[in-house]
Enzyme design. Structure first.
Site, mmCIF file in Angstrom:
data_model
loop_
_atom_site.group_PDB
_atom_site.id
_atom_site.type_symbol
_atom_site.label_atom_id
_atom_site.label_comp_id
_atom_site.label_asym_id
_atom_site.label_seq_id
_atom_site.Cartn_x
_atom_site.Cartn_y
_atom_site.Cartn_z
ATOM 1 N N MET A 21 34.441 42.700 43.314
ATOM 2 C CA MET A 21 35.937 42.324 43.208
ATOM 3 C C MET A 21 36.114 40.961 43.706
ATOM 4 S SD MET A 21 38.069 45.804 44.098
ATOM 5 C CE MET A 21 37.251 46.430 45.452
ATOM 6 N N GLN A 74 26.493 39.963 40.997
ATOM 7 C CA GLN A 74 27.145 39.875 39.502
ATOM 8 C C GLN A 74 27.204 38.345 38.989
ATOM 9 O OE1 GLN A 74 31.297 40.617 38.339
ATOM 10 N NE2 GLN A 74 30.574 42.265 37.189
ATOM 11 N N CYS A 105 35.474 41.063 32.894
ATOM 12 C CA CYS A 105 36.532 40.098 33.324
ATOM 13 C C CYS A 105 37.717 39.648 32.465
ATOM 14 C CB CYS A 105 36.305 38.936 34.114
ATOM 15 S SG CYS A 105 37.423 38.196 34.801
ATOM 16 N N LYS A 144 27.983 45.365 33.724
ATOM 17 C CA LYS A 144 29.344 46.135 33.890
ATOM 18 C C LYS A 144 30.214 45.915 32.641
ATOM 19 C CE LYS A 144 32.920 46.687 37.456
ATOM 20 N NZ LYS A 144 33.824 45.846 36.741
ATOM 21 N N GLY A 204 36.681 53.117 37.284
ATOM 22 C CA GLY A 204 38.093 53.066 36.965
ATOM 23 C C GLY A 204 39.041 54.370 37.664
ATOM 24 N N GLY A 227 36.520 50.626 43.296
ATOM 25 C CA GLY A 227 37.016 49.393 43.465
ATOM 26 C C GLY A 227 38.225 49.405 44.431
#
Ligand code: FMN
Length: 321
Positions: A21, A74, A105, A144, A204, A227
């Site tokens: 994040m 990432q 993203c 991802k 999610g 997250g």
């Protein structure tokens, strides 16, 4: 129901991961999550071109220490060559245990450069990127992705990622268009898990112990990535891990414990020289979120104009214990 997993040759102690994040998963925050039992933590995304230019800001995002390992870094990019070269720089400089490719993203600035979720529209490019990266790395590679509006196309991308050599796939069950609204689609995650041989990690809307158990059972995934629910609440990893193993809910953290986590975060930021007013202000709001009778405190935090005032308000809360 699974409570541990491996990614390639990397043995994890559990199967709960901290999601990457931006502006959140810096080293101090990742450390707190690891201490509370996150099995693998991911850095904020770093743009491959910025890594190639050795941008100070980007390299600071992946600054690490032994205690937080295993770490996943990432990368964001659309050119296979740049991604391979930036992965080489990252593996040499901070020795992560995993490299991840961002295929999700939805930010306009990212989409406009053809990266993130935009890449999902070009499955051949994804195949090329994953193949080149997996061929050049000595450590496991994950990807991802978000889902596409069309289930068939989503499955096609997932298969391409597997065939190209990724060691695990993380799926956020929202489309690019949904951004963070609506629900994460567990049905498509479940289908991906059923069809792939590599480990699949569901992401999610995992908000607490019960949603974690439900997502694991429903999708049959190998692991979970958490997250937003961890923001200001790294303790969530201990709670969820305990619930999955023992089937019982731990007591919520006391105000004192939550404040100790906040001050530990501040201490770690000081140690690593990254304490800023903006971050401190955001974190003070997060770490006080959901606490009882906290509204007047949060109003004062919101109005605070400098570091000293924020720490003063938070210290005042400490006195209430
Ligand atoms: C503030 C914020 C920053 C994020 N930055 C990234 C990022 O750098 N890379 C990425 O792949 N996803 C990023 N995400 C998406 C999360 O990793 C995750 O996929 C999404 O929040 C859904 O999971 P959750 O419901 O557990 O929050 C970000 C999300 C938030 C809220």
């Amino acid at each position: 129901m699974k409570t541990r997993m491996d990614i390639g040759n990397l043995r994890l102690e559990g199967n709960l991961m901290l999601a990457p994040m931006s502006s959140v998963t810096n080293l101090p925050f990742r450390l707190l999550c690891r201490r509370y039992g996150a099995s693998l933590v991911y850095s904020e995304m770093v743009f491959s071109e910025a890594v190639l230019q050795q941008s100070e800001k980007s390299m600071a995002r992946v600054f690490t220490c032994e205690e937080e390992k295993p770490l996943g870094v990432q990368l964001l990019g659309s050119d296979a060559g740049s991604l391979v070269n930036s992965a080489r720089i990252i593996t040499e400089s901070c020795m992560p245990q995993v490299i991840d490719v961002n295929l999700g993203c939805p930010a306009k600035s990212v989409i406009n450069t053809g990266c993130g979720a935009e890449l999902l529209k070009k499955p051949d490019d994804i195949g090329e990127i994953i193949e080149q990266l997996s061929g050049s790395l000595d450590i496991p590679l994950t990807a991802k992705m978000r889902v596409l509006g069309d289930a068939g196309k989503t499955l096609e991308v997932a298969h391409i990622i597997e065939r190209a050599g990724a060691d695990a796939l993380i799926v956020h069950g929202r489309t690019q268009k949904q951004k963070y609204s609506g629900k994460s689609n567990l049905d498509i995650i479940k289908r991906i898990k059923r069809e792939l041989f590599i480990p699949v990690i569901a992401n999610g809307d995992i908000a607490d112990e019960r949603t974690a158990k439900h997502v694991l059972e429903y999708t049959q995934c190998d692991g979970l990535m958490i997250g937003r629910a961890a923001i200001g609440n790294p303790y969530i990893f201990r709670r969820i891990a305990h619930y999955l193993r023992e089937g019982e809910l731990l007591q919520p953290q006391t105000l004192h414990e939550r404040l100790e986590d906040f001050f530990e975060y501040v201490e770690l930021c000081r140690r690593y020289g990254i304490l800023t007013f903006r971050d401190l202000s955001a974190k003070a709001m997060w770490f006080t979120k959901g606490l009882e009778n906290i509204k007047p405190v949060r109003i004062r935090l919101n109005g605070a104009k400098d570091e000293g005032s924020i720490l003063g308000v938070m210290n005042g809360l400490r006195g209430l214990n």
